[in-house]
Design a protein around this motif. Structure first.
Motif, PDB file in Angstrom:
ATOM      1  N   CYS A 104     -57.607 -12.383  26.321  1.00 14.89           N
ATOM      2  CA  CYS A 104     -56.150 -12.439  26.280  1.00 14.89           C
ATOM      3  C   CYS A 104     -55.562 -11.278  27.081  1.00 14.89           C
ATOM      4  N   TYR A 105     -54.417 -11.500  27.709  1.00 18.47           N
ATOM      5  CA  TYR A 105     -53.807 -10.424  28.503  1.00 18.47           C
ATOM      6  C   TYR A 105     -53.479  -9.215  27.633  1.00 18.47           C
ATOM      7  N   THR A 106     -53.260  -9.438  26.329  1.00 19.54           N
ATOM      8  CA  THR A 106     -52.930  -8.301  25.471  1.00 19.54           C
ATOM      9  C   THR A 106     -54.124  -7.364  25.302  1.00 19.54           C
ATOM     10  N   GLU A 107     -55.316  -7.863  25.627  1.00 23.82           N
ATOM     11  CA  GLU A 107     -56.493  -7.008  25.515  1.00 23.82           C
ATOM     12  C   GLU A 107     -56.872  -6.380  26.845  1.00 23.82           C
ATOM     13  N   PHE A 116     -43.800  -9.477  35.494  1.00 27.20           N
ATOM     14  CA  PHE A 116     -43.268  -8.388  36.318  1.00 27.20           C
ATOM     15  C   PHE A 116     -41.751  -8.291  36.158  1.00 27.20           C
ATOM     16  N   ILE A 117     -41.119  -9.443  35.940  1.00 23.95           N
ATOM     17  CA  ILE A 117     -39.661  -9.464  35.815  1.00 23.95           C
ATOM     18  C   ILE A 117     -39.256  -8.715  34.549  1.00 23.95           C
ATOM     19  N   LEU A 118     -39.940  -9.050  33.456  1.00 25.10           N
ATOM     20  CA  LEU A 118     -39.666  -8.367  32.192  1.00 25.10           C
ATOM     21  C   LEU A 118     -39.927  -6.865  32.344  1.00 25.10           C
ATOM     22  N   ARG A 119     -41.013  -6.550  33.046  1.00 25.69           N
ATOM     23  CA  ARG A 119     -41.376  -5.153  33.247  1.00 25.69           C
ATOM     24  C   ARG A 119     -40.295  -4.422  34.038  1.00 25.69           C
ATOM     25  N   GLY A 120     -39.743  -5.126  35.022  1.00 27.69           N
ATOM     26  CA  GLY A 120     -38.670  -4.550  35.838  1.00 27.69           C
ATOM     27  C   GLY A 120     -37.477  -4.160  34.969  1.00 27.69           C
ATOM     28  N   PHE A 121     -37.077  -5.082  34.100  1.00 20.72           N
ATOM     29  CA  PHE A 121     -35.945  -4.776  33.220  1.00 20.72           C
ATOM     30  C   PHE A 121     -36.290  -3.643  32.262  1.00 20.72           C
ATOM     31  N   GLN A 122     -37.530  -3.642  31.787  1.00 21.19           N
ATOM     32  CA  GLN A 122     -37.956  -2.567  30.880  1.00 21.19           C
ATOM     33  C   GLN A 122     -37.845  -1.206  31.547  1.00 21.19           C
ATOM     34  N   LYS A 123     -38.223  -1.180  32.824  1.00 26.51           N
ATOM     35  CA  LYS A 123     -38.272   0.092  33.533  1.00 26.51           C
ATOM     36  C   LYS A 123     -36.920   0.498  34.108  1.00 26.51           C
ATOM     37  N   GLY A 124     -35.877  -0.230  33.762  1.00 30.33           N
ATOM     38  CA  GLY A 124     -34.542   0.237  34.097  1.00 30.33           C
ATOM     39  C   GLY A 124     -33.875  -0.399  35.302  1.00 30.33           C
ATOM     40  N   TYR A 125     -34.425  -1.477  35.834  1.00 32.42           N
ATOM     41  CA  TYR A 125     -33.727  -2.155  36.924  1.00 32.42           C
ATOM     42  C   TYR A 125     -32.584  -2.977  36.347  1.00 32.42           C
ATOM     43  N   ASP A 126     -31.487  -3.035  37.088  1.00 32.17           N
ATOM     44  CA  ASP A 126     -30.329  -3.794  36.613  1.00 32.17           C
ATOM     45  C   ASP A 126     -30.413  -5.253  37.038  1.00 32.17           C
ATOM     46  N   GLY A 127     -31.276  -5.521  38.005  1.00 34.12           N
ATOM     47  CA  GLY A 127     -31.448  -6.897  38.444  1.00 34.12           C
ATOM     48  C   GLY A 127     -32.787  -7.057  39.127  1.00 34.12           C
ATOM     49  N   GLY A 150     -51.623  -1.972  33.816  1.00 37.64           N
ATOM     50  CA  GLY A 150     -50.571  -1.042  34.205  1.00 37.64           C
ATOM     51  C   GLY A 150     -49.163  -1.589  34.088  1.00 37.64           C
ATOM     52  N   TRP A 151     -49.027  -2.887  33.906  1.00 40.33           N
ATOM     53  CA  TRP A 151     -47.663  -3.413  33.815  1.00 40.33           C
ATOM     54  C   TRP A 151     -47.361  -4.031  32.462  1.00 40.33           C
ATOM     55  N   GLN A 152     -48.117  -3.614  31.466  1.00 41.09           N
ATOM     56  CA  GLN A 152     -47.710  -4.022  30.129  1.00 41.09           C
ATOM     57  C   GLN A 152     -47.905  -2.874  29.156  1.00 41.09           C
ATOM     58  N   LYS A 171     -48.170  -0.945  25.403  1.00 44.50           N
ATOM     59  CA  LYS A 171     -48.946  -1.150  24.183  1.00 44.50           C
ATOM     60  C   LYS A 171     -48.209  -0.644  22.950  1.00 44.50           C
ATOM     61  N   GLN A 172     -47.066  -0.005  23.158  1.00 43.26           N
ATOM     62  CA  GLN A 172     -46.379   0.553  21.996  1.00 43.26           C
ATOM     63  C   GLN A 172     -45.947  -0.546  21.038  1.00 43.26           C
ATOM     64  N   ALA A 173     -46.015  -0.248  19.742  1.00 39.17           N
ATOM     65  CA  ALA A 173     -45.510  -1.209  18.762  1.00 39.17           C
ATOM     66  C   ALA A 173     -44.063  -0.852  18.448  1.00 39.17           C
ATOM     67  N   ASN A 174     -43.179  -1.044  19.430  1.00 37.01           N
ATOM     68  CA  ASN A 174     -41.757  -0.858  19.160  1.00 37.01           C
ATOM     69  C   ASN A 174     -41.044  -2.181  19.418  1.00 37.01           C
ATOM     70  N   THR A 175     -39.794  -2.256  19.030  1.00 33.47           N
ATOM     71  CA  THR A 175     -39.069  -3.526  19.103  1.00 33.47           C
ATOM     72  C   THR A 175     -39.117  -4.143  20.489  1.00 33.47           C
ATOM     73  N   LEU A 176     -38.888  -3.307  21.498  1.00 34.27           N
ATOM     74  CA  LEU A 176     -38.838  -3.845  22.853  1.00 34.27           C
ATOM     75  C   LEU A 176     -40.184  -4.420  23.290  1.00 34.27           C
ATOM     76  N   GLU A 177     -41.248  -3.649  23.093  1.00 36.51           N
ATOM     77  CA  GLU A 177     -42.561  -4.149  23.508  1.00 36.51           C
ATOM     78  C   GLU A 177     -42.960  -5.378  22.683  1.00 36.51           C
ATOM     79  N   ASN A 178     -42.563  -5.384  21.406  1.00 38.63           N
ATOM     80  CA  ASN A 178     -42.849  -6.552  20.586  1.00 38.63           C
ATOM     81  C   ASN A 178     -42.175  -7.785  21.159  1.00 38.63           C
TER      82      ASN A 178
END
Lengths: 147, 283
Positions: free
Chosen positions: B191-194, A55-66, B199-201, B203-210
């Motif tokens: 596996c969680y990747t499957e 969830f922490i990583l997801r938070g940063f991905q979605k634009g949270y600053d902290g 909703g919180w992960q 699936k795009q194959a871009n640098t960030l998601e990788n």
């Protein structure tokens, strides 16, 4: 809508608060009319042990600053041991995030009990100021067109 | 090494003939002299095709999962890395010790493109830690190989450089999940990747998601990684995954004082338990 730029940027902080302690503490802060920055977005979780480190990583991905994770003091967990697991998890996750290149201070965790309204206010104030000093987070953030 | 190969073939032949095992997992030849592939010997006459030389790079342990629901006993060749992987799989509840027959082989490190393989360079357990019989004599262990050297080097870089480093590395990732498939600690039934509906992960194959995938996978196995280096070896894009895994291994060891993973089939692992006296940083 006004564009967000360097002039009017405000930090956006995601806070996971445990239902039994920190969320109650935040509620008490509200009842006592304590003022704390509105930069914080609270997500109520049943226990800090519910917070998946992803969830922490997801938070940063979605634009949270902290991101802030709050729970009961060790020993006070409503479910006896949830926050002991949380402590281990985030001791490790904090170091991994730093290793991954997220600045120190962007992720924080605190124990705040249901009676510590003042500590909740002080924590939010302090974390907000620390993240304001770090500036907007661009690392691990999705490109705007992905949002 | 050819005498180890001959003894191995003889032993496997008689084990299969006696009916002690239904199948043996070892290494087999390929068209290339310096490559081997995993080989399943099902009949006594297959034993003659088994190979053991300095090019046996694959970690076989994960193949034992093919027999997890089998009533028969499966045999498998175990070096230090495989034996720890087998312990890991037993501790994670995926294998039963009594359904495995472990043929131990002490290993002095394998060769990859003519020099010591990267995965063997920092090996601390060349002798199998668990086995039913041992072929050959135990070998001397490496004295404190500097396994955290690369981690310390990257830790001393600036936060920005670390971020750029990992984003640059994960830009290469093609999300083939070979790292996960080869990893003995990555043994979840699903596996969680499957899991497509959490909703919180992404699936795009871009640098960030990788990179999110990379960090998450590293974290998932952080307290159970046996440092066999198989993920890094199988990565077709050459991402230095062990630099990530060893960071977590190092932190788990220093924060929680855990012993290395896979030394026994005891199910406890650092994130699955707690100590009331753990370091307090969040007060």
């Amino acid at each position: 809508m006004a564009r967000i730029d360097a002039e009017n940027w405000e930090p956006k902080i995601l806070a996971f608060c445990c239902n039994w302690c920190t969320y109650t503490g935040a509620d008490l802060a509200g009842l006592n009319r304590m003022k704390y920055p509105d930069n914080i977005r609270i997500v109520r979780v049943p226990c800090s042990g519910r917070v998946n480190p992803q969830f922490i990583l997801r938070g940063f991905q979605k634009g949270y600053d902290g991101v802030l994770v709050c729970g009961c003091h060790p020993g006070d967990c409503h479910y006896t041991s949830g926050n002991y697991f949380t402590r281990r998890r985030f001791l490790l996750m904090k170091r991994l995030l730093e290793y991954a290149g997220i600045e120190t201070g962007r992720f924080q965790a605190r124990w705040i009990s249901g009676a510590e309204a003042a500590k909740f206010r002080d924590t939010v104030l302090k974390v907000t100021e620390e993240i304001r000093a770090l500036g907007p987070n661009h690392r691990m953030k999705e490109a705007d067109d992905h949002e | 090494m050819s005498d180890v190969q001959n003894t191995l073939r003889d032993r496997v032949r008689s084990l299969l003939a006696e009916g002690k095992i239904s199948c043996f997992i070892g290494w087999g030849p390929t068209r290339f002299k310096d490559r081997t592939i995993p080989k399943f010997a099902n009949k006594p006459e297959d034993a003659g095709e088994l190979v053991y030389n300095e090019h046996c790079l694959s970690n076989l342990a994960k193949y034992a999962l093919d027999f997890q629901f089998s009533a028969e006993v499966a045999g498998i060749a175990v070096r230090g890395c495989e034996s720890r992987a087998i312990n890991r799989l037993i501790a994670d509840g995926r294998l039963t010790r009594s359904k495995l027959y472990l043929v131990g082989i002490p290993c002095e490190g394998m060769l990859e493109n003519g020099s010591t393989a990267e995965k063997c360079a920092f090996c601390r357990h060349r002798n199998p830690v668990v086995y039913d019989e041992l072929i050959g004599e135990p070998v001397a262990e490496q004295e404190n190989p500097p396994r955290f050297e690369q981690v310390l080097e990257l830790e001393s870089a600036s936060s920005e450089d670390r971020y750029d480093f990992w984003q640059r590395e994960f830009a290469k990732c093609i999300r083939c999940y070979a790292c996960r498939n080869a990893c003995p600690a990555c043994n979840c039934m699903e596996c969680y990747t499957e899991q497509y509906r959490t909703g919180w992960q992404g699936k795009q194959a871009n640098t960030l998601e990788n990179s999110v995938f990379g960090f998450t996978r590293a974290y998932h196995i952080g307290d159970r990684c046996i440092e066999c280096g198989e993920c890094e070896r199988v990565c077709p894009m050459g991402i230095p995954l062990m630099k990530l895994n060893r960071k977590l291994v190092k932190d788990v060891e220093s924060l929680f004082g855990s012993e290395e993973s896979g030394l026994s089939d005891d199910a406890s692992h650092a994130l699955g338990c707690y100590d009331k006296e753990d370091l307090e940083e969040f007060m």
